[in-house]
Scaffold this active site. Structure first.
Site, short mmCIF file in Angstrom:
data_model
loop_
_atom_site.label_atom_id
_atom_site.label_comp_id
_atom_site.label_asym_id
_atom_site.label_seq_id
_atom_site.Cartn_x
_atom_site.Cartn_y
_atom_site.Cartn_z
N LYS A 121 29.09 43.50 36.79
CA LYS A 121 28.57 43.26 38.14
C LYS A 121 29.33 44.11 39.16
O LYS A 121 30.39 44.67 38.86
CB LYS A 121 28.69 41.76 38.46
N TYR A 170 16.77 37.60 38.47
CA TYR A 170 17.29 36.26 38.76
C TYR A 170 16.18 35.28 39.13
O TYR A 170 16.44 34.27 39.79
CB TYR A 170 18.33 36.34 39.89
N ASN A 219 31.92 37.01 39.35
CA ASN A 219 32.51 36.67 38.04
C ASN A 219 32.38 37.81 37.03
O ASN A 219 32.26 37.59 35.84
CB ASN A 219 31.94 35.35 37.53
N HIS A 258 27.67 39.79 33.47
CA HIS A 258 26.49 39.00 33.12
C HIS A 258 26.19 39.22 31.65
O HIS A 258 26.30 40.34 31.16
CB HIS A 258 25.28 39.43 33.95
N GLU A 271 15.46 40.67 29.66
CA GLU A 271 16.37 41.44 30.51
C GLU A 271 16.52 42.88 30.01
O GLU A 271 16.57 43.81 30.81
CB GLU A 271 17.72 40.72 30.59
P1 CMP Z 1 24.98 34.53 35.86
O1 CMP Z 1 24.91 33.39 34.90
O2 CMP Z 1 25.24 35.89 35.38
O3 CMP Z 1 23.61 34.54 36.70
C1 CMP Z 1 23.42 33.66 37.77
C2 CMP Z 1 24.61 33.76 38.66
O4 CMP Z 1 24.56 32.99 39.83
C3 CMP Z 1 25.83 33.26 37.95
O5 CMP Z 1 26.14 34.20 36.94
C4 CMP Z 1 26.82 33.13 39.09
O6 CMP Z 1 27.57 34.32 39.27
C5 CMP Z 1 25.90 32.98 40.31
N1 CMP Z 1 26.15 31.77 41.07
C6 CMP Z 1 26.49 31.73 42.35
N2 CMP Z 1 26.62 30.47 42.76
C7 CMP Z 1 26.34 29.67 41.71
C8 CMP Z 1 26.32 28.26 41.50
N3 CMP Z 1 26.59 27.40 42.47
N4 CMP Z 1 25.99 27.81 40.27
C9 CMP Z 1 25.68 28.66 39.27
N5 CMP Z 1 25.70 30.00 39.41
C10 CMP Z 1 26.03 30.51 40.61
#
Ligand code: CMP
Length: 139
Positions: A10, A50, A113, A116, A127
């Site tokens: 990311k 998303y 984070n 992905h 994807e």
């Molecule tokens: P990812 O699972 O890659 O894709 C969805 C992303 O939403 C997730 O990683 C998080 O980085 C982001 N995200 C931001 N806020 C939230 C939240 N409250 N709960 C879950 N995912 C979140």
């Protein structure tokens, strides 16, 4: 069984110079990177990627973040790679991620984070198709 998954460093990971760290962990594990490109994700692709989070409170921020700078998109291949990459990544919330995982080692917040990875076979196929043309995948 050999599978393919979609993995993406990311924008926070790219900005912090962690692309090589992520690639190194994937390669040292023994998985094969069969496609890779650095790209800016267009708004429309971010919203499609998303799509399952549309309507959630964090959706707009998520799209803004993922389009905020280049990502490194990959297709990774290997036995059980979908679940195993989820294990190497660690939990979405870095404070819940097991020590030694990418998110535990390098991230502090759920929004930024680092990485992905597809969460199952259907999302992996979907994807990979969103980000790569078949001829871009070299196996
Ligand atoms: P990812 O699972 O890659 O894709 C969805 C992303 O939403 C997730 O990683 C998080 O980085 C982001 N995200 C931001 N806020 C939230 C939240 N409250 N709960 C879950 N995912 C979140």
């Amino acid at each position: 069984d050999t599978e393919r998954t979609y993995i993406m460093v990311k924008p926070d990971g790219v900005r912090r110079g962690l692309t090589g760290e992520v690639i190194g962990r994937i390669e040292r594990k023994g998985f094969r990177i069969v496609a890779m490109k650095k790209m800016l994700i267009p708004q429309s692709l971010a919203e499609t990627h998303y799509g399952e989070h549309k309507g959630k409170p964090f959706f707009e921020g998520l799209v803004r973040f993922i389009t905020s700078g280049p990502v490194v998109a990959m297709v990774v291949e290997g036995p059980g790679v979908i679940a195993e990459m989820r294990r190497l990544m660690g939990a979405t919330r870095p404070w819940e991620a097991a020590p030694g995982t990418i998110r535990a080692d390098f991230a502090t917040t759920v929004d930024e984070n680092i990485i992905h990875g597809s969460d199952g076979p259907e999302s992996a196929a979907r994807e990979i198709g969103l980000f790569f043309k078949p001829e871009e995948i070299l196996s």
